[in-house]
Design an enzyme around this catalytic site. Structure first.
Site, PDB file in Angstrom:
ATOM      1  N   THR A  56      -1.295  -0.545  -5.619  1.00 23.26           N
ATOM      2  CA  THR A  56      -1.177  -1.256  -4.336  1.00 23.26           C
ATOM      3  C   THR A  56      -2.548  -1.772  -3.909  1.00 23.26           C
ATOM      4  O   THR A  56      -3.559  -1.118  -4.165  1.00 23.26           O
ATOM      5  CB  THR A  56      -0.651  -0.278  -3.263  1.00 23.26           C
ATOM      6  OG1 THR A  56       0.631   0.196  -3.669  1.00 23.26           O
ATOM      7  CG2 THR A  56      -0.514  -0.953  -1.899  1.00 23.26           C
TER       8      THR A  56
ATOM      9  N   LYS B  47      -8.964   6.845  -2.908  1.00 24.28           N
ATOM     10  CA  LYS B  47      -7.945   5.818  -2.760  1.00 24.28           C
ATOM     11  C   LYS B  47      -7.149   6.058  -1.477  1.00 24.28           C
ATOM     12  O   LYS B  47      -7.226   7.124  -0.900  1.00 24.28           O
ATOM     13  CB  LYS B  47      -6.985   5.838  -3.959  1.00 24.28           C
ATOM     14  CG  LYS B  47      -7.651   5.415  -5.239  1.00 24.28           C
ATOM     15  CD  LYS B  47      -6.700   5.402  -6.445  1.00 24.28           C
ATOM     16  CE  LYS B  47      -5.371   4.773  -6.188  1.00 24.28           C
ATOM     17  NZ  LYS B  47      -5.435   3.415  -5.614  1.00 24.28           N
ATOM     18  N   GLY B  48      -6.406   5.035  -1.072  1.00 24.64           N
ATOM     19  CA  GLY B  48      -5.555   5.200   0.103  1.00 24.64           C
ATOM     20  C   GLY B  48      -5.923   4.278   1.251  1.00 24.64           C
ATOM     21  O   GLY B  48      -5.324   4.361   2.323  1.00 24.64           O
ATOM     22  N   GLY B  49      -6.889   3.367   0.987  1.00 27.38           N
ATOM     23  CA  GLY B  49      -7.237   2.394   2.020  1.00 27.38           C
ATOM     24  C   GLY B  49      -6.017   1.584   2.458  1.00 27.38           C
ATOM     25  O   GLY B  49      -5.937   1.116   3.590  1.00 27.38           O
ATOM     26  N   GLY B  50      -5.065   1.438   1.549  1.00 26.19           N
ATOM     27  CA  GLY B  50      -3.835   0.707   1.875  1.00 26.19           C
ATOM     28  C   GLY B  50      -2.690   1.634   2.251  1.00 26.19           C
ATOM     29  O   GLY B  50      -1.541   1.208   2.332  1.00 26.19           O
TER      30      GLY B  50
ATOM     31  N   GLU C 221       0.999   6.400  -5.042  1.00 25.54           N
ATOM     32  CA  GLU C 221       0.059   6.038  -6.117  1.00 25.54           C
ATOM     33  C   GLU C 221      -0.213   7.247  -7.004  1.00 25.54           C
ATOM     34  O   GLU C 221      -0.251   7.136  -8.234  1.00 25.54           O
ATOM     35  CB  GLU C 221      -1.248   5.515  -5.509  1.00 25.54           C
ATOM     36  CG  GLU C 221      -1.083   4.154  -4.846  1.00 25.54           C
ATOM     37  CD  GLU C 221      -2.306   3.689  -4.082  1.00 25.54           C
ATOM     38  OE1 GLU C 221      -2.369   2.489  -3.773  1.00 25.54           O
ATOM     39  OE2 GLU C 221      -3.196   4.501  -3.797  1.00 25.54           O
TER      40      GLU C 221
END
Ligand code: 5RP
Length: 225
Positions: A31, A97-100, A106
């Site tokens: 993503t 990760k995980g900004g979105g 994920e």
């Protein structure tokens, strides 16, 4: 020649990732804005793959709009490869990760794949993880408890807002973003935080690290292994 923009670097690595897609095999798709470039590129080989397993509603919609079938993760077995971006990556392939806000799905799709190929522009490469606010997906009733637990570690955690109210993930949970931590031992940190009550997933990807990183630089795509 003018330096490439960040958007052009993302396009470059999105296209380079096609070389890691295995014809005849379902591909895991992450993503984010870099992955969106990959999805656009993937359309060019959609007739050579059965489809994809997606890590978010947003990526699913993009894949389907381009005519790429999307399978439920429970319908498929092991994946040959998972392609995703990162907010930070270090020289060992450990990532934040995980900004979105898609970190949990994920991590699930990454865990199904034999190989994680990270695609990122060079701004994402760091010596030590922790400058980017660390996303953590949390069950709403536990957010303040988790905020206090991070404070005890010296971090400052804030609930992520969207339009003035807590953002709700694809899984119906909230995100806290944590600043002020230096993640010198990502494996131990991920293991510890993941067992705090109410934490769904911490955005450290150390146990599901990248085996390959395609880094977009002004000199072209650099492959880190
Ligand atoms: C989404 C993610 C993304 O991979 C990460 O935020 C990088 O995104 P972008 O490619 O837009 O910089 O973890 O949850």
């Amino acid at each position: 020649m003018n330096a490439l923009t960040q958007d052009e670097l993302k396009t470059l690595v999105g296209q380079a990732a096609l070389a890691y897609v295995v014809p005849g095999e379902i591909v895991g798709v992450g993503t984010g804005s870099t992955v969106n470039k990959f999805i656009e590129a993937l359309a060019s080989m959609k007739d050579r793959i059965p489809g994809a397993v997606s890590s978010s509603v947003a990526s699913t919609e993009r894949l389907r709009a381009l005519g790429i079938p999307v399978f439920d993760a429970n319908e498929v077995g092991e994946l040959a490869v998972y392609i995703d971006g990162a907010d930070e990556i270090d020289g060992r392939g450990f990532m934040v990760k995980g900004g979105g806000a898609a970190l949990t799905r994920e991590k699930i799709v990454a865990a199904e794949a034999r190989r994680f190929v990270c695609i990122a522009d060079e701004s994402k490469l760091v010596a030590t993880l922790g400058a980017f606010p660390l996303p953590v997906e949390v069950i709403p009733m536990a957010t303040q408890r988790v905020v206090r637990q991070f404070a005890a570690l010296g971090g400052v955690a804030r609930v992520r807002l969207k339009d003035g109210v807590p953002l709700v993930t694809d899984n119906g949970q909230h995100i806290v973003d944590v600043t002020g931590l230096s993640l010198t031992d990502p494996l131990a940190f991920e293991s510890e935080v993941n067992q705090w009550p109410g934490v769904v997933t911490v955005g450290v990807f150390a146990h599901q690290k990248a085996q390959v990183c395609l880094l977009g630089t002004s000199g072209g795509v650099k492959t880190l292994k």
